[in-house]
Design a protein around this motif. Structure first.
Motif, PDB file in Angstrom:
ATOM      1  N   ALA A 187       0.849  -1.192   0.000  1.00 31.73           N
ATOM      2  CA  ALA A 187       0.000   0.000   0.000  1.00 31.73           C
ATOM      3  C   ALA A 187       0.878   1.234   0.000  1.00 31.73           C
ATOM      4  CB  ALA A 187      -0.913   0.008   1.231  1.00 31.73           C
ATOM      5  N   ALA A 188       0.269   2.368  -0.324  1.00 39.96           N
ATOM      6  CA  ALA A 188       0.976   3.639  -0.197  1.00 39.96           C
ATOM      7  C   ALA A 188       1.395   3.819   1.264  1.00 39.96           C
ATOM      8  CB  ALA A 188       0.089   4.779  -0.652  1.00 39.96           C
ATOM      9  N   GLY A 189       2.579   4.350   1.488  1.00 36.46           N
ATOM     10  CA  GLY A 189       3.084   4.535   2.849  1.00 36.46           C
ATOM     11  C   GLY A 189       3.917   3.376   3.351  1.00 36.46           C
ATOM     12  N   GLN A 190       4.015   2.282   2.545  1.00 41.95           N
ATOM     13  CA  GLN A 190       4.800   1.118   2.969  1.00 41.95           C
ATOM     14  C   GLN A 190       6.265   1.501   3.124  1.00 41.95           C
ATOM     15  OE1 GLN A 190       3.134  -2.136   2.981  1.00 41.95           O
ATOM     16  NE2 GLN A 190       4.885  -2.891   4.125  1.00 41.95           N
ATOM     17  N   HIS A 191       6.846   1.139   4.304  1.00 42.27           N
ATOM     18  CA  HIS A 191       8.256   1.386   4.623  1.00 42.27           C
ATOM     19  C   HIS A 191       8.593   2.880   4.679  1.00 42.27           C
ATOM     20  CE1 HIS A 191       8.639  -2.869   4.146  1.00 42.27           C
ATOM     21  NE2 HIS A 191       8.488  -2.845   2.836  1.00 42.27           N
ATOM     22  N   VAL A 192       7.598   3.678   5.031  1.00 47.29           N
ATOM     23  CA  VAL A 192       7.799   5.128   5.136  1.00 47.29           C
ATOM     24  C   VAL A 192       7.601   5.569   6.580  1.00 47.29           C
ATOM     25  CG1 VAL A 192       6.988   7.411   4.421  1.00 47.29           C
ATOM     26  CG2 VAL A 192       7.060   5.518   2.764  1.00 47.29           C
ATOM     27  N   ARG A 193       8.531   6.328   7.109  1.00 44.43           N
ATOM     28  CA  ARG A 193       8.378   6.958   8.419  1.00 44.43           C
ATOM     29  C   ARG A 193       7.808   8.352   8.195  1.00 44.43           C
ATOM     30  NH1 ARG A 193      14.418   5.069   9.866  1.00 44.43           N
ATOM     31  NH2 ARG A 193      13.946   2.951  10.587  1.00 44.43           N
ATOM     32  N   ARG A 194       6.559   8.529   8.604  1.00 41.70           N
ATOM     33  CA  ARG A 194       5.865   9.771   8.312  1.00 41.70           C
ATOM     34  C   ARG A 194       6.414  10.936   9.144  1.00 41.70           C
ATOM     35  NH1 ARG A 194       3.804   9.437   3.421  1.00 41.70           N
ATOM     36  NH2 ARG A 194       2.199   7.808   3.191  1.00 41.70           N
ATOM     37  N   ALA A 195       6.388  12.118   8.575  1.00 43.58           N
ATOM     38  CA  ALA A 195       6.803  13.330   9.292  1.00 43.58           C
ATOM     39  C   ALA A 195       5.984  13.479  10.567  1.00 43.58           C
ATOM     40  CB  ALA A 195       6.627  14.548   8.393  1.00 43.58           C
ATOM     41  N   GLY A 196       6.663  13.701  11.686  1.00 48.37           N
ATOM     42  CA  GLY A 196       5.988  13.839  12.965  1.00 48.37           C
ATOM     43  C   GLY A 196       5.460  12.542  13.527  1.00 48.37           C
ATOM     44  N   GLY A 197       5.834  11.411  12.928  1.00 42.67           N
ATOM     45  CA  GLY A 197       5.305  10.129  13.383  1.00 42.67           C
ATOM     46  C   GLY A 197       5.761   9.737  14.770  1.00 42.67           C
ATOM     47  N   ASP A 198       6.940  10.188  15.175  1.00 39.55           N
ATOM     48  CA  ASP A 198       7.414   9.915  16.535  1.00 39.55           C
ATOM     49  C   ASP A 198       6.855  10.977  17.484  1.00 39.55           C
ATOM     50  OD1 ASP A 198       8.732   8.849  18.689  1.00 39.55           O
ATOM     51  OD2 ASP A 198      10.752   9.196  17.949  1.00 39.55           O
TER      52      ASP A 198
END
Length: 394
Positions: free
Chosen positions: A126-137
């Motif tokens: 899916a879209a977003g796979q293996h992506v660390r999103r901005a502000g995710g932490d």
């Protein structure tokens, strides 16, 4: 004077203590302290969408490819352009996703020949796979740590990644250790007759070793009112004045009258616990005076329950009392009378058994123990297999 329950004595002792003053220290000096203020993020983490894997940044809508590789994005050196339809960018872990991409095709599932990229595995689901999103932490302005939180290595790392190079903490707590008794000689000195090497001060200093304290060596003080008065006077600049021995009611137990003579206001004396009944606490000027028993095991148990929490409270801890755990009892235990009992125990893989000796002067058993088994007052006998409360020592 009736014996004071342990919980009430702890509450009254901590009520005597206001946290010490605040200072700001570099992160390299903050380990083991308690945060004096909430730690607020000064930046978001991550600041952009980042790749969590080595591979290729793609647009998921272009699956299953093929793609044309148009550049590279590395950590600290992102791709400056934008990816269009069926275009991919070689990307490495921690690198920012290029504009126009929303998923990572990991390198193990791709074949790259010249500038052509072909799917050779399943690819992203899916879209977003293996992506660390901005502000995710965390996001800029988030509360990372509450005031009163112990600054562990992981929390120091969190403060650093949150944009802090220094933190507000409580200053180190000054603890004076005074050993009383005509029978005592310094550790390592030769003994004659019934003389004893002094073990309590070094034990207590070690027990406080992981806390932010400065130990003031008060030495060995003779059983004389004038000697004790001089020792108390010399220790008045300490936050806590700790004595061991002389806290009972014998003719040579002079700590209480010496403290009162020096102007101390005692808050309580004698605790409903075993070992450790002869414990006293009060104020001597701006210092807190804590009189522990002289027997080493009694001194140890009362230090775990009272001295360490007191130091933690002064140091700014949000929750200074020791954490109670539970374990399955391996052997039967007798019932208790009117005092809470703290038995030295060996705790292994969720089970616990008492040490062979519970004598308050037996250090071999204490040295082998890694927990205290808590037996409340007026408790019926316990049987093997029962669940008991414990206070781990390691």
């Amino acid at each position: 004077m009736s014996l004071l329950p342990v919980a009430e004595a702890q509450t009254r002792l901590l009520g005597l203590a206001d946290p010490v003053t605040i200072e700001t220290v570099p992160l390299s000096e903050a380990a083991g302290r308690w945060a004096a203020e909430d730690v607020i993020a000064r930046r978001s983490q991550p600041t952009a969408d980042l790749s969590a894997m080595d591979g290729y940044a793609i647009r998921f809508a272009d699956m299953p490819g093929p793609w044309r590789v148009i550049g590279q994005s590395a950590a600290g050196a992102g791709f400056t352009g934008a990816a269009g339809r069926c275009e991919a960018v070689r990307i490495f872990t921690g690198a920012p996703l290029p504009a126009g991409t929303d998923a990572i095709l990991i390198q193990e599932e791709a074949t790259h020949d010249s500038d052509q990229l072909v799917l050779s595995g399943e690819g992203p689901a899916a879209a977003g796979q293996h992506v660390r999103r901005a502000g995710g932490d965390f996001e800029d302005g988030a509360r990372l740590l509450e005031a009163g939180a112990r600054l562990t290595p992981a929390r120091i790392a969190l403060a650093a990644i949150g944009g802090h190079g220094a933190l507000a903490v409580r200053r180190r707590v000054k603890v004076a250790l005074i050993s009383t008794g005509d029978e005592l000689v310094p550790p390592g000195a030769a003994t004659q007759g019934v003389q004893l090497p002094s073990s309590n001060a070094v034990m207590l200093a070690a027990l406080l070793g992981d806390l932010p304290v400065d130990i003031i060596e008060g030495g060995i003080v003779a059983d004389r009112l004038d000697a004790l008065a001089n020792a108390f006077d010399a220790a008045r600049h300490a936050d806590v004045i700790v004595t061991t021995g002389g806290a009972s009611v014998g003719d040579h137990d002079l700590v209480r009258p010496a403290l009162e003579s020096a102007g101390a206001k005692l808050d309580f004396w004698k605790i409903a616990m075993k070992p450790g009944k002869p414990l006293m606490a009060g104020k001597l000027g701006s210092s807190i005076a804590l009189g522990l028993p002289g027997n080493p095991v009694s001194a140890f148990a009362t230090a775990v329950l009272f001295l360490r929490p007191l130091v933690a409270r002064l140091g700014g801890a949000g929750d200074p009392l020791p954490t109670v755990h539970s374990a399955t009892l391996e052997t039967d235990l007798p019932g208790t009378a009117g005092r809470a009992e703290y038995l030295r125990g060996i705790w292994t893989k969720g089970t616990v058994r008492p040490a062979t000796s519970q004598d308050s002067a037996a250090l071999v058993a204490l040295a082998s123990a890694n927990t205290l088994i808590l037996r409340p007052p007026h408790t019926a006998p316990a049987r093997a297999g029962d669940i008991v409360e414990i206070l781990p020592l390691t």
